[in-house]
Design a protein around this motif. Structure first.
Motif, PDB file in Angstrom:
ATOM      1  N   ALA A  66      90.034  76.408 -33.059  1.00 56.76           N
ATOM      2  CA  ALA A  66      90.595  75.528 -32.020  1.00 56.76           C
ATOM      3  C   ALA A  66      91.258  74.135 -31.803  1.00 56.76           C
ATOM      4  O   ALA A  66      90.494  73.688 -31.889  1.00 56.76           O
ATOM      5  CB  ALA A  66      90.697  76.453 -30.761  1.00 56.76           C
ATOM      6  N   GLU A  67      92.840  73.996 -31.393  1.00 57.79           N
ATOM      7  CA  GLU A  67      93.121  72.885 -31.332  1.00 57.79           C
ATOM      8  C   GLU A  67      92.610  71.959 -29.922  1.00 57.79           C
ATOM      9  O   GLU A  67      91.454  72.277 -29.505  1.00 57.79           O
ATOM     10  CB  GLU A  67      94.930  72.382 -31.175  1.00 57.79           C
ATOM     11  N   PHE A  75      86.675  73.923 -21.720  1.00 59.55           N
ATOM     12  CA  PHE A  75      86.040  73.046 -21.005  1.00 59.55           C
ATOM     13  C   PHE A  75      86.356  72.977 -19.344  1.00 59.55           C
ATOM     14  O   PHE A  75      85.015  73.590 -18.797  1.00 59.55           O
ATOM     15  CB  PHE A  75      85.263  71.894 -21.847  1.00 59.55           C
ATOM     16  N   GLU A  76      87.388  72.798 -19.312  1.00 62.68           N
ATOM     17  CA  GLU A  76      87.310  72.419 -17.860  1.00 62.68           C
ATOM     18  C   GLU A  76      87.177  73.335 -16.941  1.00 62.68           C
ATOM     19  O   GLU A  76      86.781  73.111 -15.822  1.00 62.68           O
ATOM     20  CB  GLU A  76      88.478  71.823 -17.912  1.00 62.68           C
ATOM     21  N   ASP A  77      87.940  75.051 -17.494  1.00 60.78           N
ATOM     22  CA  ASP A  77      88.054  76.053 -16.766  1.00 60.78           C
ATOM     23  C   ASP A  77      86.469  76.304 -16.418  1.00 60.78           C
ATOM     24  O   ASP A  77      85.861  76.777 -15.449  1.00 60.78           O
ATOM     25  CB  ASP A  77      88.499  77.121 -17.010  1.00 60.78           C
ATOM     26  N   LEU A  78      85.361  76.430 -17.317  1.00 59.36           N
ATOM     27  CA  LEU A  78      84.002  76.427 -17.457  1.00 59.36           C
ATOM     28  C   LEU A  78      83.072  75.694 -16.189  1.00 59.36           C
ATOM     29  O   LEU A  78      82.410  75.779 -15.704  1.00 59.36           O
ATOM     30  CB  LEU A  78      83.338  75.810 -18.789  1.00 59.36           C
ATOM     31  N   GLU A 125      80.488  68.012 -23.651  1.00 57.33           N
ATOM     32  CA  GLU A 125      82.016  66.993 -22.768  1.00 57.33           C
ATOM     33  C   GLU A 125      81.425  65.717 -23.469  1.00 57.33           C
ATOM     34  O   GLU A 125      82.365  65.768 -23.961  1.00 57.33           O
ATOM     35  CB  GLU A 125      81.302  66.331 -20.743  1.00 57.33           C
ATOM     36  N   GLU A 126      80.173  64.915 -24.243  1.00 58.95           N
ATOM     37  CA  GLU A 126      80.779  64.047 -24.754  1.00 58.95           C
ATOM     38  C   GLU A 126      81.347  64.481 -26.303  1.00 58.95           C
ATOM     39  O   GLU A 126      81.757  63.857 -26.800  1.00 58.95           O
ATOM     40  CB  GLU A 126      79.113  63.644 -25.139  1.00 58.95           C
ATOM     41  N   LEU A 127      80.399  66.205 -26.660  1.00 57.05           N
ATOM     42  CA  LEU A 127      81.364  66.878 -27.772  1.00 57.05           C
ATOM     43  C   LEU A 127      83.063  66.792 -27.817  1.00 57.05           C
ATOM     44  O   LEU A 127      83.282  66.713 -29.164  1.00 57.05           O
ATOM     45  CB  LEU A 127      80.470  67.742 -28.069  1.00 57.05           C
ATOM     46  N   PHE A 128      82.901  66.971 -26.817  1.00 60.60           N
ATOM     47  CA  PHE A 128      84.292  67.391 -26.328  1.00 60.60           C
ATOM     48  C   PHE A 128      86.183  65.942 -26.405  1.00 60.60           C
ATOM     49  O   PHE A 128      87.302  66.831 -26.465  1.00 60.60           O
ATOM     50  CB  PHE A 128      84.855  68.664 -25.162  1.00 60.60           C
ATOM     51  N   TYR A 129      84.986  65.091 -26.227  1.00 60.94           N
ATOM     52  CA  TYR A 129      85.916  64.448 -25.799  1.00 60.94           C
ATOM     53  C   TYR A 129      85.737  62.826 -26.237  1.00 60.94           C
ATOM     54  O   TYR A 129      84.653  62.171 -26.378  1.00 60.94           O
ATOM     55  CB  TYR A 129      86.435  63.770 -23.817  1.00 60.94           C
ATOM     56  N   PRO A 130      86.072  62.190 -27.585  1.00 63.68           N
ATOM     57  CA  PRO A 130      87.731  63.730 -27.960  1.00 63.68           C
ATOM     58  C   PRO A 130      86.463  64.513 -28.920  1.00 63.68           C
ATOM     59  O   PRO A 130      85.109  64.091 -29.419  1.00 63.68           O
ATOM     60  CB  PRO A 130      87.687  62.847 -29.037  1.00 63.68           C
ATOM     61  N   TYR A 131      87.210  65.216 -29.398  1.00 65.53           N
ATOM     62  CA  TYR A 131      86.846  66.448 -30.200  1.00 65.53           C
ATOM     63  C   TYR A 131      87.569  66.631 -31.992  1.00 65.53           C
ATOM     64  O   TYR A 131      88.533  66.336 -31.783  1.00 65.53           O
ATOM     65  CB  TYR A 131      87.341  67.929 -29.563  1.00 65.53           C
ATOM     66  N   THR A 132      86.311  66.556 -32.696  1.00 63.52           N
ATOM     67  CA  THR A 132      86.592  66.370 -34.337  1.00 63.52           C
ATOM     68  C   THR A 132      86.247  67.451 -34.389  1.00 63.52           C
ATOM     69  O   THR A 132      84.895  68.282 -34.173  1.00 63.52           O
ATOM     70  CB  THR A 132      86.658  65.853 -34.697  1.00 63.52           C
TER      71      THR A 132
END
Length: 604
Positions: A66-67, A75-78, A125-132
């Motif tokens: 996913a984008e 993730f923020e919802d989680l 969080e470190e993996l998703f911001y940014p996510y690649t």
């Protein structure tokens, strides 16, 4: 009389019932309320079920490529869902909480000299911001680990029983967690979404208090708490920009109000104290109340408990040359009261007038740390005092010889006898009185404390802006936790953190300082190499020069170092640096305002 004699059994029975009701009503004021808390556990179970569901949904999004924005939103919802049960997980399952929402740093097993891999929401969080796409496999791995932790929550809360006093204590701790870690963005250092999350933590507090209350929702105390929480939430939802949020007014006007009202709730509901010694007093209305902190939470045992008598005796010995081998040096030689118990030198001088290895740390507030010296090689102040006295370069004293002198001294021996009820002074007692004096040096009477207690003129406008920068854009409160402003982690204060900053030899920042710090005692633990205790910033304006090596002459030099991203920001190869290497982008004016605020931390 005839009627009474005719029904003696009934009369006796009636009397017993009346007396039972009378005494039952009389005792109700102090008796624990037998309230069904299954509704509290049910709410936790429901929230955790949603947490597990959202983990699965996020796992599917990552697996399906996913984008980035979609993944970040989920993730923020989680994280928001976790915030709804944070009060319970942190309190009842602290070990699990560390691996659900702890720092993205290795957990150190000191005795085994090993590191445990970090995991949980902050790692994600470190993996998703940014996510690649390169982060996909690691994200999947840590999401599966998080699923296991959710299952741990489920199993444990099915098995454990929770009491009303525990639930209240947990909720109260959550307010103090919000007032320190939450308000600083401690668990969202990359995304900075904490201001959007805090309303959900507050809502969970509101709901839980309603669940354990014996009063109606319209009851005055409960209504006041609900109003205060709603007011705080309104403010939070109006401004979610960490760099522009008004922390200096929000804490006293809202968070302090809520924590104060909780004590009224506790009194009205007749909720007893948890019988555990804690750093924060059970009767502290706020973090900033006078006598809010209990020094006995940091002593090695009950016999070491603080008293004014011990501190007074310790002060005499602290200033007496009797503790040194040659009777020409006292503790006060290197810890001068006017300099917040430092010596003003880059590095302290030995008995032979040679430079020692490190800067003399301030003793103010040293009693509120787990780990003494820059390298934390001693657990408590008792161990610290004996280490200094016996060090051949510092005082070169012999504890046995010193005790011999004390036990022949007509001034000291009677005082030891009176305090400890023993025939002579013993080693642990000497250590204890010195440590007790140091514990007495925490005054908590700075202009900042006065401001937080309601005196809005105690700080200047510049200092207020400086505090907002300190917490927000400067991110200083991520390591120097409010309200102690050291590395002892609130709200439990059971652990003091160390950091790897990548410190240079001096303020020129051209050469990396090779001091291993705590790593000297844990050579196999990579995370501890070049790590040092996070000291308090209280009275920091009096303790120049700065850092463990005294290489930074002014607070301006220190702020410049942090502003550039620590050692990495200056090109040093510090693979285990815990300080973010992202430049803070503080202007000169903003730096000056932060420094101005730090002057407001000086005791009066």
């Amino acid at each position: 009389m005839k009627i009474l004699s005719k029904y003696p059994v009934l009369i006796v029975l009636f009397t017993v019932i009346v007396l039972f009701i009378f005494f039952q009503c009389k005792n109700d004021k102090h008796a624990p309320i037998n309230q069904d808390l299954s509704v509290v556990k049910s709410e936790i179970a429901k929230t955790n079920a949603l947490f597990e569901k959202q983990i699965s949904e996020l796992l599917l999004l990552v697996s399906d490529n996913a984008e980035e924005k979609t993944i970040q939103q989920k993730f923020e919802d989680l994280r928001i869902t976790y915030k709804k049960m944070e009060w319970a997980v942190e309190y009842f399952l602290p070990n699990s909480a560390r691996f659900i929402n702890g720092p993205a740093l290795p957990e150190i097993e000191m005795d085994e000299h090993t590191e445990l891999e970090p995991e949980g929401l902050q790692v994600l969080e470190e993996l998703f911001y940014p996510y690649t796409p390169q982060n996909k496999n690691e994200a999947v791995r840590f999401l599966k680990k998080l699923t296991n932790k959710s299952n741990t929550i489920k199993v444990n809360f099915q098995a454990i029983s929770v009491s009303r006093d525990q639930v209240f204590d947990a909720v109260r701790q959550e307010i103090f967690r919000i007032s320190s870690l939450g308000i600083s963005g401690f668990d969202t250092p990359v995304s900075g979404t904490f201001l959007r999350e805090m309303p959900y933590s507050l809502e969970s507090v509101k709901l839980t208090l309603q669940q354990i209350s014996t009063q109606q929702p319209q009851d005055k105390v409960l209504k006041n708490i609900n109003t205060a929480i709603d007011s705080a939430i309104t403010v939070l939802r109006k401004n979610t920009d960490r760099d522009r949020f008004d922390y200096v007014n929000f804490i006293p006007a809202h968070l302090n109000t809520i924590s104060s009202l909780l004590l009224e709730f506790k009194k009205q509901e007749n909720i007893p104290d948890i019988e555990v010694t804690s750093a924060l007093s059970k009767n502290a209305a706020t973090f900033f109340s006078k006598n809010a902190f209990n020094p006995n939470a940091f002593v090695p045992g009950k016999e070491f408990a603080f008293s004014d008598e011990k501190a007074a005796l310790g002060k005499k010995l602290f200033n007496d040359n009797i503790l040194s081998n040659s009777n020409n040096r006292s503790c006060a030689t290197c810890h001068i009261p006017e300099k917040a118990f430092t010596d003003g030198l880059a590095k302290s001088m030995s008995l032979e007038n040679a430079e020692l290895h490190r800067n003399a740390p301030s003793l103010n507030y040293a009693g509120f740390q787990h780990g003494q010296f820059w390298d934390m090689r001693k657990d408590d102040l008792e161990g610290q005092s004996s280490d200094v006295i016996s060090n051949k370069e510092e005082m070169h004293g012999d504890l046995n010889l010193i005790l011999g002198k004390i036990n022949r001294d007509t001034k000291y021996l009677p005082e030891f006898k009176k305090i400890y009820k023993t025939s002579k002074a013993e080693t642990w007692q000497l250590q204890n009185v010195l440590a007790s004096y140091i514990r007495s040096l925490a005054k908590f009477n700075s202009n900042f404390d006065e401001y937080m207690r309601g005196n809005r003129s105690a700080m200047t406008e510049s200092q207020k802006r400086g505090f907002n920068l300190f917490v927000g854009k400067g991110q200083c409160a991520l390591c120097h936790f409010i309200p102690l402003f050291n590395g002892t982690v609130p709200p439990n204060f059971k652990k003091t953190e160390q950091e790897v900053l990548g410190t240079a030899v001096n303020g020129d920042n051209k050469m990396f300082d090779q001091d291993l710090g705590r790593g000297k005692f844990h050579e196999l633990v990579e995370a501890l190499q070049h790590s040092f205790k996070t000291p308090t910033l209280r009275n920091i304006s009096k303790t120049a020069p700065y850092m463990h090596n005294g290489g930074y002459k002014t607070l301006k030099e220190v702020m410049n170092f942090y502003n550039k991203g620590g050692g990495k920001g200056f090109g040093f190869k510090v693979e285990n640096q815990t300080l973010s290497d992202t430049p803070l982008q503080l202007t000169d004016k903003e730096t000056d305002e932060i420094i101005d605020f730090m002057h407001a931390l000086d005791d009066q």
